[in-house]
Motif scaffolding. Structure first.
Motif, PDB file in Angstrom:
ATOM      1  N   ALA A  39     -17.964 -30.639 -25.556  1.00 52.42           N
ATOM      2  CA  ALA A  39     -18.795 -30.051 -24.485  1.00 52.42           C
ATOM      3  C   ALA A  39     -18.430 -30.672 -23.141  1.00 52.42           C
ATOM      4  O   ALA A  39     -19.282 -31.117 -22.388  1.00 52.42           O
ATOM      5  N   GLY A  40     -17.125 -30.718 -22.852  1.00 53.49           N
ATOM      6  CA  GLY A  40     -16.669 -31.115 -21.517  1.00 53.49           C
ATOM      7  C   GLY A  40     -16.622 -29.873 -20.623  1.00 53.49           C
ATOM      8  O   GLY A  40     -17.283 -28.860 -20.901  1.00 53.49           O
ATOM      9  N   ILE A  41     -15.834 -29.956 -19.591  1.00 54.11           N
ATOM     10  CA  ILE A  41     -15.749 -28.834 -18.658  1.00 54.11           C
ATOM     11  C   ILE A  41     -15.177 -27.599 -19.361  1.00 54.11           C
ATOM     12  O   ILE A  41     -15.674 -26.483 -19.200  1.00 54.11           O
ATOM     13  N   TYR A  92      -7.829 -46.615 -10.517  1.00 59.03           N
ATOM     14  CA  TYR A  92      -9.165 -47.161 -10.284  1.00 59.03           C
ATOM     15  C   TYR A  92      -9.974 -46.057  -9.614  1.00 59.03           C
ATOM     16  O   TYR A  92      -9.480 -45.404  -8.690  1.00 59.03           O
ATOM     17  N   ARG A  93     -11.209 -45.875 -10.061  1.00 62.60           N
ATOM     18  CA  ARG A  93     -12.048 -44.834  -9.455  1.00 62.60           C
ATOM     19  C   ARG A  93     -13.398 -45.409  -9.072  1.00 62.60           C
ATOM     20  O   ARG A  93     -13.951 -46.239  -9.796  1.00 62.60           O
ATOM     21  N   GLY A  94     -13.902 -44.973  -7.956  1.00 65.56           N
ATOM     22  CA  GLY A  94     -15.190 -45.494  -7.524  1.00 65.56           C
ATOM     23  C   GLY A  94     -15.937 -44.522  -6.637  1.00 65.56           C
ATOM     24  O   GLY A  94     -15.378 -43.507  -6.183  1.00 65.56           O
ATOM     25  N   LEU A 150      -1.233 -35.055 -15.761  1.00 69.31           N
ATOM     26  CA  LEU A 150      -1.570 -36.128 -14.836  1.00 69.31           C
ATOM     27  C   LEU A 150      -2.366 -35.521 -13.689  1.00 69.31           C
ATOM     28  O   LEU A 150      -2.155 -34.355 -13.332  1.00 69.31           O
ATOM     29  N   PRO A 151      -3.274 -36.312 -13.084  1.00 75.07           N
ATOM     30  CA  PRO A 151      -4.167 -35.707 -12.082  1.00 75.07           C
ATOM     31  C   PRO A 151      -3.541 -35.568 -10.699  1.00 75.07           C
ATOM     32  O   PRO A 151      -4.250 -35.472  -9.720  1.00 75.07           O
ATOM     33  N   PHE A 152      -2.191 -35.532 -10.600  1.00 74.13           N
ATOM     34  CA  PHE A 152      -1.538 -35.585  -9.298  1.00 74.13           C
ATOM     35  C   PHE A 152      -1.374 -34.206  -8.659  1.00 74.13           C
ATOM     36  O   PHE A 152      -0.584 -34.030  -7.745  1.00 74.13           O
TER      37      PHE A 152
HETATM   38  C1  LIG Z   1      -8.440 -39.861 -12.608  1.00 72.97           C
HETATM   39  C2  LIG Z   1      -8.541 -38.393 -12.848  1.00 72.97           C
HETATM   40  C3  LIG Z   1      -8.798 -37.527 -11.785  1.00 72.97           C
HETATM   41  C4  LIG Z   1      -8.875 -36.156 -11.999  1.00 72.97           C
HETATM   42  N1  LIG Z   1      -9.110 -35.327 -10.931  1.00 72.97           N
HETATM   43  C5  LIG Z   1      -9.123 -33.996 -11.141  1.00 72.97           C
HETATM   44  C6  LIG Z   1      -9.355 -33.091 -10.053  1.00 72.97           C
HETATM   45  O1  LIG Z   1      -9.572 -33.509  -8.914  1.00 72.97           O
HETATM   46  N2  LIG Z   1      -9.350 -31.745 -10.309  1.00 72.97           N
HETATM   47  C7  LIG Z   1      -9.117 -31.267 -11.569  1.00 72.97           C
HETATM   48  O2  LIG Z   1      -9.115 -30.042 -11.742  1.00 72.97           O
HETATM   49  N3  LIG Z   1      -8.916 -32.092 -12.607  1.00 72.97           N
HETATM   50  C8  LIG Z   1      -8.899 -33.431 -12.425  1.00 72.97           C
HETATM   51  N4  LIG Z   1      -8.708 -34.265 -13.481  1.00 72.97           N
HETATM   52  C9  LIG Z   1      -8.498 -33.705 -14.820  1.00 72.97           C
HETATM   53  C10 LIG Z   1      -9.818 -33.330 -15.463  1.00 72.97           C
HETATM   54  O3  LIG Z   1     -10.704 -34.421 -15.454  1.00 72.97           O
HETATM   55  C11 LIG Z   1      -9.567 -32.873 -16.891  1.00 72.97           C
HETATM   56  O4  LIG Z   1      -8.507 -31.967 -16.923  1.00 72.97           O
HETATM   57  C12 LIG Z   1     -10.813 -32.199 -17.450  1.00 72.97           C
HETATM   58  O5  LIG Z   1     -11.860 -33.145 -17.548  1.00 72.97           O
HETATM   59  C13 LIG Z   1     -10.513 -31.588 -18.808  1.00 72.97           C
HETATM   60  O6  LIG Z   1     -11.709 -31.095 -19.351  1.00 72.97           O
HETATM   61  P1  LIG Z   1     -11.827 -30.905 -20.929  1.00 72.97           P
HETATM   62  O7  LIG Z   1     -13.180 -30.366 -21.138  1.00 72.97           O
HETATM   63  O8  LIG Z   1     -10.634 -30.156 -21.428  1.00 72.97           O
HETATM   64  O9  LIG Z   1     -11.672 -32.372 -21.518  1.00 72.97           O
HETATM   65  P2  LIG Z   1     -12.651 -33.602 -21.396  1.00 72.97           P
HETATM   66  O10 LIG Z   1     -13.210 -33.703 -20.026  1.00 72.97           O
HETATM   67  O11 LIG Z   1     -11.904 -34.772 -21.935  1.00 72.97           O
HETATM   68  O12 LIG Z   1     -13.860 -33.240 -22.371  1.00 72.97           O
HETATM   69  C14 LIG Z   1     -13.690 -33.257 -23.770  1.00 72.97           C
HETATM   70  C15 LIG Z   1     -15.061 -33.280 -24.416  1.00 72.97           C
HETATM   71  O13 LIG Z   1     -14.875 -33.267 -25.812  1.00 72.97           O
HETATM   72  C16 LIG Z   1     -15.596 -34.324 -26.400  1.00 72.97           C
HETATM   73  N5  LIG Z   1     -14.835 -34.739 -27.579  1.00 72.97           N
HETATM   74  C17 LIG Z   1     -13.679 -35.431 -27.625  1.00 72.97           C
HETATM   75  N6  LIG Z   1     -13.298 -35.616 -28.883  1.00 72.97           N
HETATM   76  C18 LIG Z   1     -14.233 -35.026 -29.654  1.00 72.97           C
HETATM   77  C19 LIG Z   1     -14.391 -34.874 -31.058  1.00 72.97           C
HETATM   78  N7  LIG Z   1     -13.507 -35.380 -31.929  1.00 72.97           N
HETATM   79  N8  LIG Z   1     -15.466 -34.177 -31.514  1.00 72.97           N
HETATM   80  C20 LIG Z   1     -16.387 -33.648 -30.660  1.00 72.97           C
HETATM   81  N9  LIG Z   1     -16.290 -33.791 -29.320  1.00 72.97           N
HETATM   82  C21 LIG Z   1     -15.222 -34.455 -28.834  1.00 72.97           C
HETATM   83  C22 LIG Z   1     -15.663 -35.393 -25.330  1.00 72.97           C
HETATM   84  O14 LIG Z   1     -16.747 -36.289 -25.544  1.00 72.97           O
HETATM   85  C23 LIG Z   1     -15.851 -34.537 -24.093  1.00 72.97           C
HETATM   86  O15 LIG Z   1     -17.199 -34.205 -23.881  1.00 72.97           O
HETATM   87  C24 LIG Z   1      -8.659 -35.642 -13.292  1.00 72.97           C
HETATM   88  C25 LIG Z   1      -8.411 -36.511 -14.363  1.00 72.97           C
HETATM   89  C26 LIG Z   1      -8.352 -37.869 -14.150  1.00 72.97           C
HETATM   90  C27 LIG Z   1      -8.060 -38.770 -15.313  1.00 72.97           C
END
Ligand SMILES: Cc1cc2nc3c(=O)[nH]c(=O)nc-3n(C[C@H](O)[C@H](O)[C@H](O)COP(=O)(O)OP(=O)(O)OC[C@H]3O[C@@H](n4cnc5c(N)ncnc54)[C@H](O)[C@@H]3O)c2cc1C
Length: 396
Positions: free
Chosen positions: A11-13, A181-183, A296-298
């Motif tokens: 339940a991420g984004i 590092y993030r803050g 990578l987040p670049f």
């Molecule tokens: C430093 C940094 C900066 C970033 N800045 C940006 C930005 O400015 N703009 C942008 O678009 N993107 C950015 N990103 C990338 C972005 O954060 C990710 O691409 C995004 O969070 C991906 O979402 P997701 O839901 O796929 O994965 P995640 O956010 O990782 O969510 C995964 C979810 O699944 C759950 N989960 C994991 N494993 C299991 C399991 N086995 N069973 C059940 N649940 C599980 C986790 O708890 C979590 O809730 C950044 C990333 C980083 C590291």
């Protein structure tokens, strides 16, 4: 028509955006999340028009306007004297050109906005996926709480360490050699960064720093990379040391050093990605978000691409009976893979470009940056309408 049973891991984004998008098609789904409590941590996230237009259609226009900040520009600067290398106009220029705003937003605000679109009884907490199995007729989520969930389709939205991904490919995350590092800093401590709402980046040898306002302007979010071979921790809650961070940025422009000095605490995160893959689905299992294409987040696009995946997959499934699943998943993959592969590769290339040592290559980069400041070069990225892409790509 038999209703398709859809089970989502994570339940991420990505997972929440997909659940919200799927609801619009009338298909029900259940989301299984490992965390016991939904509490997005981390700092800010940049959300470009390619995702904001989709979030608006999901019903988040008003909510985002309240919690997010619309920066007027992205500015890239030199690390030591702050020379402006490039200013990309955003604000109303971006809104007019792409029909949707560029936002910077606290991750928790984006996450809770998406969560508000999904009925609470469809999100199951404390449900960690330990394995996925499938037969020709069904797929199964095996959960840490001992239950097994049967579905017609399993969607892996479980992030970079995806368990669902094991159904598609046997690979592992790749450490980039960088940590970040993030803050978050209260806005009143750094007024010199807020003369106008902006995304600011400073490029220097081996590292870079980025910052922007979030939380309707009440806080400034920053990320500062540092080369690291010894730091492999990968958690939003991993603690960093502000003194070490300040030492790594000694001699940088005063805007950067004062920003770091204003932070009470920082998180530290080792940056990983994975190589792109040539398919996103196997049988009744498919992937979205970082489970599919961790980057990578670049280029600040990981979350944006997760939202695009979510909307495209939902559209591809609309009106499909369980028997038509294979064709729908092939269509999803055909639409998404070329774009996400390009963005994954570009994000890796930016790691090198952002961190050039002072010298001939850096001077060439700076001249190129100064001569290409407009939004034209972002047309392919920000101008893309993922939902429209589904109408130009027919069914398989
Ligand atoms: C430093 C940094 C900066 C970033 N800045 C940006 C930005 O400015 N703009 C942008 O678009 N993107 C950015 N990103 C990338 C972005 O954060 C990710 O691409 C995004 O969070 C991906 O979402 P997701 O839901 O796929 O994965 P995640 O956010 O990782 O969510 C995964 C979810 O699944 C759950 N989960 C994991 N494993 C299991 C399991 N086995 N069973 C059940 N649940 C599980 C986790 O708890 C979590 O809730 C950044 C990333 C980083 C590291």
């Amino acid at each position: 028509m038999p209703q398709m049973r859809v089970a989502v891991a994570g339940a991420g984004i990505a997972g929440l955006a997909f659940a919200a998008a799927l609801r619009r098609t009338g298909i029900d789904c259940h989301v299984y999340e490992q965390a016991d409590e939904l509490m997005e941590v981390g700092a800010g996230v940049q959300v470009a028009p390619n995702a904001t237009r989709l979030l608006h259609r999901l019903g988040l226009r008003d909510r985002l306007r309240t919690v997010a900040v619309a920066p007027q520009a992205i500015e890239m600067r030199r690390w030591d004297d702050g020379t402006l290398l490039q200013r990309t106009p955003l604000g109303s220029v971006c809104g007019r050109r792409f029909g949707a705003p560029y936002y910077v937003v606290h991750r928790a605000d984006l996450h809770s906005s998406l969560l508000s679109l999904v009925p609470p009884d469809r999100v199951h907490l404390g449900a960690r996926l330990t394995a996925v199995t499938q037969t020709a007729d069904e797929a199964y989520l095996h959960l840490s709480n001992g239950t097994t969930v049967a579905a017609d389709l399993v969607v892996g939205a479980d992030g970079i360490h995806s368990v669902a991904r094991e159904q598609i490919v046997a690979d592992r995350p790749r450490f980039s050699g960088q940590s970040i590092y993030r803050g978050l800093v209260p806005a009143e401590r750094v007024p010199f960064l807020l003369t106008e709402p902006r995304v600011q980046l400073w490029f220097g040898p081996d590292q870079h720093c980025v910052c922007y306002p979030v939380s309707a302007g009440r806080q400034v979010s920053f990320g500062a990379t540092v080369p690291a071979t010894d730091w492999r921790q990968e958690s939003w809650s991993g603690r960093g040391d502000v003194t070490q961070l300040a030492a790594a940025y000694a001699g940088w422009h005063p805007d950067v050093t004062r920003l770091i000095a204003a932070a009470d605490r920082v998180g530290r995160w080792a940056l990983h990605d994975r190589d792109s893959i040539d398919r996103l689905s196997a049988g009744r299992v498919t992937l979205i978000g970082d489970a599919a294409h961790p980057m990578l987040p670049f280029q600040a696009q990981g979350a944006n691409q997760a939202v695009e995946d979510a909307v495209v997959l939902a559209v591809c499934l609309a009106g499909v009976e369980p028997a038509g699943l294979g064709a729908a998943l092939r269509r999803y993959e055909r639409i998404r893979l070329p774009r996400t592969t390009r963005i994954q590769r570009q994000s890796r290339a930016n790691a090198e470009m952002f961190h050039l040592a002072d010298g001939a290559d850096q001077r060439r980069r700076d001249v190129a940056a100064q001569s290409s400041s407009g939004l034209d070069r972002h047309e392919w990225l920000f101008g893309y309408d993922a939902e429209k892409a589904t109408t130009t790509s027919g069914s398989a």
